[in-house]
Design an enzyme around this catalytic site. Structure first.
Site, PDB file in Angstrom:
ATOM      1  N   ASN A 155       7.194  11.263   6.398  1.00  0.00           N
ATOM      2  CA  ASN A 155       5.678  11.823   6.783  1.00  0.00           C
ATOM      3  C   ASN A 155       5.951  11.966   8.205  1.00  0.00           C
ATOM      4  O   ASN A 155       5.961  10.995   8.977  1.00  0.00           O
ATOM      5  CB  ASN A 155       4.546  10.547   6.758  1.00  0.00           C
ATOM      6  CG  ASN A 155       4.321  10.248   5.026  1.00  0.00           C
ATOM      7  OD1 ASN A 155       4.112  11.162   4.292  1.00  0.00           O
ATOM      8  ND2 ASN A 155       4.468   9.038   4.954  1.00  0.00           N
ATOM      9  N   GLU A 237       0.862  13.511  -0.971  1.00  0.00           N
ATOM     10  CA  GLU A 237       0.109  12.604  -0.167  1.00  0.00           C
ATOM     11  C   GLU A 237      -0.353  13.585   1.026  1.00  0.00           C
ATOM     12  O   GLU A 237      -0.190  12.988   1.992  1.00  0.00           O
ATOM     13  CB  GLU A 237       0.665  11.173   0.111  1.00  0.00           C
ATOM     14  CG  GLU A 237       0.990  10.601  -1.062  1.00  0.00           C
ATOM     15  CD  GLU A 237       1.727   9.337  -1.050  1.00  0.00           C
ATOM     16  OE1 GLU A 237       2.289   8.952  -0.169  1.00  0.00           O
ATOM     17  OE2 GLU A 237       1.716   8.457  -1.895  1.00  0.00           O
ATOM     18  N   ARG A 287      -0.549   9.702 -13.902  1.00  0.00           N
ATOM     19  CA  ARG A 287       0.086   9.961 -12.803  1.00  0.00           C
ATOM     20  C   ARG A 287       1.689   9.914 -13.158  1.00  0.00           C
ATOM     21  O   ARG A 287       2.438  10.584 -12.577  1.00  0.00           O
ATOM     22  CB  ARG A 287      -0.349   8.648 -11.764  1.00  0.00           C
ATOM     23  CG  ARG A 287       0.900   9.006 -10.733  1.00  0.00           C
ATOM     24  CD  ARG A 287       0.131   8.391  -9.417  1.00  0.00           C
ATOM     25  NE  ARG A 287       1.343   7.753  -8.523  1.00  0.00           N
ATOM     26  CZ  ARG A 287       1.125   6.845  -7.525  1.00  0.00           C
ATOM     27  NH1 ARG A 287       0.214   6.534  -6.963  1.00  0.00           N
ATOM     28  NH2 ARG A 287       2.139   6.662  -6.699  1.00  0.00           N
ATOM     29  N   ASP A 316       5.967   4.365  -8.089  1.00  0.00           N
ATOM     30  CA  ASP A 316       6.216   4.077  -6.610  1.00  0.00           C
ATOM     31  C   ASP A 316       6.688   2.738  -6.513  1.00  0.00           C
ATOM     32  O   ASP A 316       5.938   1.806  -5.992  1.00  0.00           O
ATOM     33  CB  ASP A 316       4.889   4.359  -5.977  1.00  0.00           C
ATOM     34  CG  ASP A 316       5.040   4.318  -4.444  1.00  0.00           C
ATOM     35  OD1 ASP A 316       6.219   4.600  -4.196  1.00  0.00           O
ATOM     36  OD2 ASP A 316       4.044   4.431  -3.699  1.00  0.00           O
ATOM     37  N   GLU A 344       7.953  -2.875   0.126  1.00  0.00           N
ATOM     38  CA  GLU A 344       6.440  -2.489   0.128  1.00  0.00           C
ATOM     39  C   GLU A 344       5.622  -3.321  -0.852  1.00  0.00           C
ATOM     40  O   GLU A 344       4.703  -3.986  -0.571  1.00  0.00           O
ATOM     41  CB  GLU A 344       6.297  -1.037   0.097  1.00  0.00           C
ATOM     42  CG  GLU A 344       4.754  -0.651   0.023  1.00  0.00           C
ATOM     43  CD  GLU A 344       4.661   0.724  -0.233  1.00  0.00           C
ATOM     44  OE1 GLU A 344       5.586   1.298  -0.016  1.00  0.00           O
ATOM     45  OE2 GLU A 344       3.734   1.449  -0.235  1.00  0.00           O
TER      46      GLU A 344
HETATM   47  C1  GCU Z   1       4.276   5.151  -1.127  1.00  0.00           C
HETATM   48  C2  GCU Z   1       3.970   4.527   0.462  1.00  0.00           C
HETATM   49  C3  GCU Z   1       3.780   5.624   1.506  1.00  0.00           C
HETATM   50  C4  GCU Z   1       5.041   6.631   1.503  1.00  0.00           C
HETATM   51  C5  GCU Z   1       5.101   7.372   0.208  1.00  0.00           C
HETATM   52  C6  GCU Z   1       6.448   8.170   0.008  1.00  0.00           C
HETATM   53  O1  GCU Z   1       2.982   5.930  -1.341  1.00  0.00           O
HETATM   54  O2  GCU Z   1       2.919   3.697   0.278  1.00  0.00           O
HETATM   55  O3  GCU Z   1       3.738   4.826   2.672  1.00  0.00           O
HETATM   56  O4  GCU Z   1       4.829   7.683   2.272  1.00  0.00           O
HETATM   57  O5  GCU Z   1       5.373   6.109  -0.843  1.00  0.00           O
HETATM   58  O6  GCU Z   1       7.493   7.703  -0.717  1.00  0.00           O
HETATM   59  O7  GCU Z   1       6.425   9.189   0.333  1.00  0.00           O
END
Ligand code: GCU
Length: 610
Positions: A155, A237, A287, A316, A344
Site C-alpha cells: 500500500n 482494497e 470471496r 488472506d 497478522e
Molecule cells: C490484508 C491485510 C492488509 C494488507 C492486505 C494485502 O488485507 O490486512 O493490511 O494490506 O492483506 O495483502 O495487501
C-alpha cells in the site's frame, strides 16, 4: 568493535560486519575468520567460481562458490559446524531464483501489520538506518538464503511513492548496504503515479503513461543497476489499477513490465483482488473465488518478466486455508507463492506459531515447480530481537531455508534454528522443537478451527470476535445460526470447488471426504453432524477449544523448564502469559457463542459460560 546487537541464530558471529566488507566474497572471508575462531575450528579456503552464481560446493578444505554462492557456502559451513551437523555434500544451489521478503514498511516509520516495532529503515518520511544493524540484518538474510528485499509497503502512501523519484539516491545507498550480502532491493510502486506528475491519466495503453514509466525505469536502474524489480498491488482494497481505465490486469502489468524489461527487472503483480465492498446479504458472491475469476482468463497473456504473486490460500493468511486454486489455473503464467511471516492472523508474534510445517503442507498440494518464485511478508522491525517474539526468528530463518529447499524436513530446519540459537541440552532441545512443531496446531484449536477462519476482532486481527466480520464488507462470513455453521462452497453451493482440478475437487466436494480441518471452509454443517471420529461437530468445536487452551498452558510449563538465555527467557515468558490469556478468551468466547446458538451441552460437563 563489539556492540550490543542481538545475534539471533548466529550467536557465534560475535562481532559486527565492518563496512569494509563490501562484496559477498569479502563478507564470506570475514565471517569464516570470525566464526572459525569462535568455534575453535580451522578455516577452509575460499575459491570464487563466477559461473556457479548462487551455488556452492564444500569439499575437503575448500568452499567453492559463485560471486554470491561463496557467501552461502561460508554460512552453510559455519552453521553446520556450529550446530554439529554434517556440512552439505555436493553442489548446492537454491530451488527458487527469487527468494523475496516483502516489507510492509511505511515511509513514516510505521509498519503495516508489524509486530516487532517500527521500520528498520524508514522514519519521518525519510530512508534512514543504523549501519551496523543493517549489516547484521544482511548477515541474517544471507545466512538464511534470502536474496530480495522489497523495502516498502504494497500500500504505497505519501512519501513512499517518492522512493523512485527524488528519494532515489537514498534508496541507492540502502541498496549499497545490502549488496555485499547478496540481497537485491525491490520497491513497491503506485500504479497511478503518473497522475501526480501531470500526465493526466494512468491508463496503461496511453503512450504518455508508457513513456513516463520508461523514463522512470531508466532513472531508477541508472541509480541501482541490480534492482530486482517493482512490486504492485493494483485494484485491491482501494488501490488504483487498470480497472479504472477498463483495462485488464495483463495490460496493466505488461505496460510496467515492458518499461523495466530492458534493465532486467521483474514486475511482481499481486493477485489479491476481490470485492472488499460486499454486502453480507449477498450469498452469491464468494470471496475465495475472486482471484481465479479475475486471473485464470488471462493465463498466457502476461509478459515473461511478470510474476503474478498469489497468496497461499484464497482468503488472506488465515490459520487454515486450502491452497489457492489460482495456482492450478494458470500453467502459462509465471507465478510466485506469497506467504506471511508477519503473524497478522496467527498470533501477532505474541502467540507462538512456527510456520515451516504449514509450508510443507502447501508444497504437498502444490508441486513446487508450479511456481517460479517465493515471497514472504516480513516479520521484521526495530525491536532488539528483530522479530518481536524471539521464536518468530525461526520463521524468518525457516522461510529462507524453505525458499532454498522446499523439500527440507521442517522439523530438521526448526531443530537447526533452535540449536544455532540456544545450544540447549538434548532433552530441552527436543522439547523446544516439539513445542514449535505443535504450535500451529495448538493455535488452530483455540481459535477459529475446522476451516472457519475470520472470527477475529476487526481491524487489529487479534483476539476472538465471532461476529466481527459477519455483517461487514469483506466477504468473510461464517453464517452461523442455531442449526448450522459454515459456507457451502461445493458445486451445489457457491461453486468454489469447481475452480480446482478434479483430484482436489474430489477431496473437498463431499463433506464425508473433506478433511476435518477444512470441513467448515467447504461445507455448511449442522451441529450434530458426525465427524470422522464419531464426535458431533459441536462437541469437536468445544473439545478443540478446551484442548487448545490446555495445550497452551502446558507450553508455558515446557518453556519454564528450558534454560534459555536472557533476555529471551523473560521475553518468552511474558509473551506466553499473554498467549494463555488470549487462548482462554478464544476458548470461552467461541464456546459460549456456539453454545448459545446450538443449545448443545458439552459431553464432559466443562465450564461454558452462559
Ligand atoms: C490484508 C491485510 C492488509 C494488507 C492486505 C494485502 O488485507 O490486512 O493490511 O494490506 O492483506 O495483502 O495487501
Amino acid at each position: 568493535m563489539s556492540t550490543t546487537l542481538r545475534r539471533t541464530w548466529l550467536p557465534f558471529l560475535n562481532e559486527d560486519v565492518p563496512e569494509t566488507c563490501d562484496t559477498p566474497a569479502k563478507v564470506a572471508a570475514y565471517e569464516l575468520k570470525l566464526g572459525c575462531a569462535a568455534l575453535g575450528i580451522g578455516s577452509p579456503k575460499l575459491a570464487v567460481e563466477p559461473s556457479m552464481g548462487e551455488g556452492y560446493a564444500i569439499k575437503d578444505d575448500t568452499i567453492t562458490g559463485g560471486s554470491v554462492g561463496i557467501l552461502y557456502g561460508a554460512y552453510a559451513f559455519l552453521s553446520a559446524k556450529a550446530a554439529g551437523e554434517p556440512v552439505p555434500e555436493g553442489t548446492q544451489s537454491p530451488f527458487w531464483r527469487l527468494r523475496m521478503l516483502n516489507s510492509w514498511d511505511n515511509a513514516d516509520g510505521s509498519v503495516e501489520r508489524g509486530y516487532s516495532g517500527r521500520s528498520l529503515w524508514f522514519e519521518g518520511g525519510e530512508l534512514t538506518w543504523d549501519g551496523p544493524r543493517i549489516r547484521q540484518l544482511g548477515r541474517m538474510l544471507a545466512s538464511a538464503g534470502i536474496n530480495v528485499l522489497c523495502v516498502n509497503n504494497v500500500n504505497v502512501r505519501s512519501d513512499a511513492a517518492r522512493l523512485i523519484e527524488d528519494r532515489l539516491p537514498d534508496l541507492a545507498r540502502l541498496a549499497d548496504a545490502f549488496r555485499p550480502f547478496g540481497v537485491r532491493l525491490m520497491v513497491s510502486i503506485e500504479f497511478s503515479r503518473p497522475l501526480a506528475h501531470g500526465v493526466g491519466t494512468a491508463d496503461p495503453l496511453d503512450v504518455k503513461v508508457q513513456a513516463w514509466w520508461a523514463e522512470r525505469a531508466n532513472a531508477v536502474w541508472a541509480a541501482i543497476p541490480d534492482l530486482a524489480g517493482f512490486l504492485v498491488k493494483a485494484d485491491s482494497e482501494h488501490r488504483p489499477g487498470p480497472f479504472t481505465y477498463g483495462r485488464t490486469h495483463a495490460e496493466g502489468a505488461n505496460m510496467l513490465a515492458r518499461a523495466i524489461a530492458p534493465h532486467g527487472g521483474t514486475l511482481v503483480w499481486r493477485a489479491f483482488v476481490y470485492n472488499c465492498q460486499q454486502d453480507w446479504r449477498d450469498t452469491a458472491t464468494d470471496r475465495p473465488k475472486a482471484a481465479c475469476e479475475t486471473y485464470a482468463p488471462l493465463d498466457g497473456q502476461f509478459d515473461e518478466n511478470v510474476l503474478l504473486q498469489v497468496k497461499n490460500g484464497p482468503f488472506d493468511f488465515q490459520v487454515r486455508e486450502p491452497v489457492s486454486p489460482t495456482f492450478y489455473a494458470m500453467p502459462n503464467t509465471n507465478l510466485a507463492l506469497e506467504v506471511q511471516l508477519a503473524q497478522e492472523y496467527t498470533g501477532q508474534q505474541i502467540d507462538i506459531y512456527a510456520m515451516n510445517p504449514m509450508w510443507r503442507e502447501i508444497v504437498a498440494d502444490l508441486p513446487p515447480r508450479t511456481v517460479s518464485a517465493i515471497a514472504a511478508v516480513s516479520n521484521l522491525g526495530r525491536d532488539d530481537n528483530y522479530t518481536g517474539h524471539p521464536f518468530a526468528a525461526a520463521n524468518l530463518y525457516g522461510f529462507g531455508r524453505f525458499a532454498w529447499d522446499p523439500f527440507a524436513d521442517p522439523e530438521a530446519v526448526l531443530r537447526t534454528w533452535a540449536r544455532l540459537t540456544y545450544r540447549l541440552p538434548a532433552a530441552q532441545e527436543d522439547a523446544l522443537v516439539a513445542l514449535l512443531m505443535n504450535s500451529r496446531g495448538v493455535y488452530e484449536k483455540y481459535t477459529a478451527n475446522l476451516g472457519l477462519d475470520w472470527m477475529v476482532n476487526p481491524h487489529n486481527h487479534y483476539g476472538p470476535n465471532p461476529l466481527g466480520y459477519e455483517f461487514d464488507l469483506w466477504g468473510t462470513y461464517n453464517r452461523a445460526d442455531r442449526n448450522a455453521v459454515g459456507v457451502d462452497r461445493t458445486a451445489a453451493g457457491t461453486g468454489y470447488t469447481l475452480q480446482y482440478p478434479e483430484a482436489m475437487r474430489a477431496r473437498y466436494e463431499k463433506a464425508e471426504d473433506c478433511p476435518d480441518n477444512l470441513k467448515l471452509f467447504f461445507h455448511r454443517l449442522p451441529y450434530d453432524y458426525a465427524m470422522a471420529d464419531g464426535r458431533t461437530l459441536i462437541q469437536r468445536l468445544y473439545d478443540d477449544h478446551f484442548e487448545g487452551c490446555a495445550e497452551s498452558e502446558a507450553m508455558a510449563e515446557t518453556l519454564a523448564s528450558l534454560d534459555l538465555p536472557e533476555p529471551d527467557k523473560t521475553e518468552v515468558r511474558e509473551r506466553m502469559a499473554k498467549q494463555i490469556k488470549n487462548a482462554r478468551e478464544w476458548r470461552d468466547v467461541l464456546n459460549t457463542f456456539f453454545h448459545r446458538l446450538s443449545g448443545a451441552e458439552d459431553a464432559h460437563g466443562r465450564k461454558i459460560y452462559d
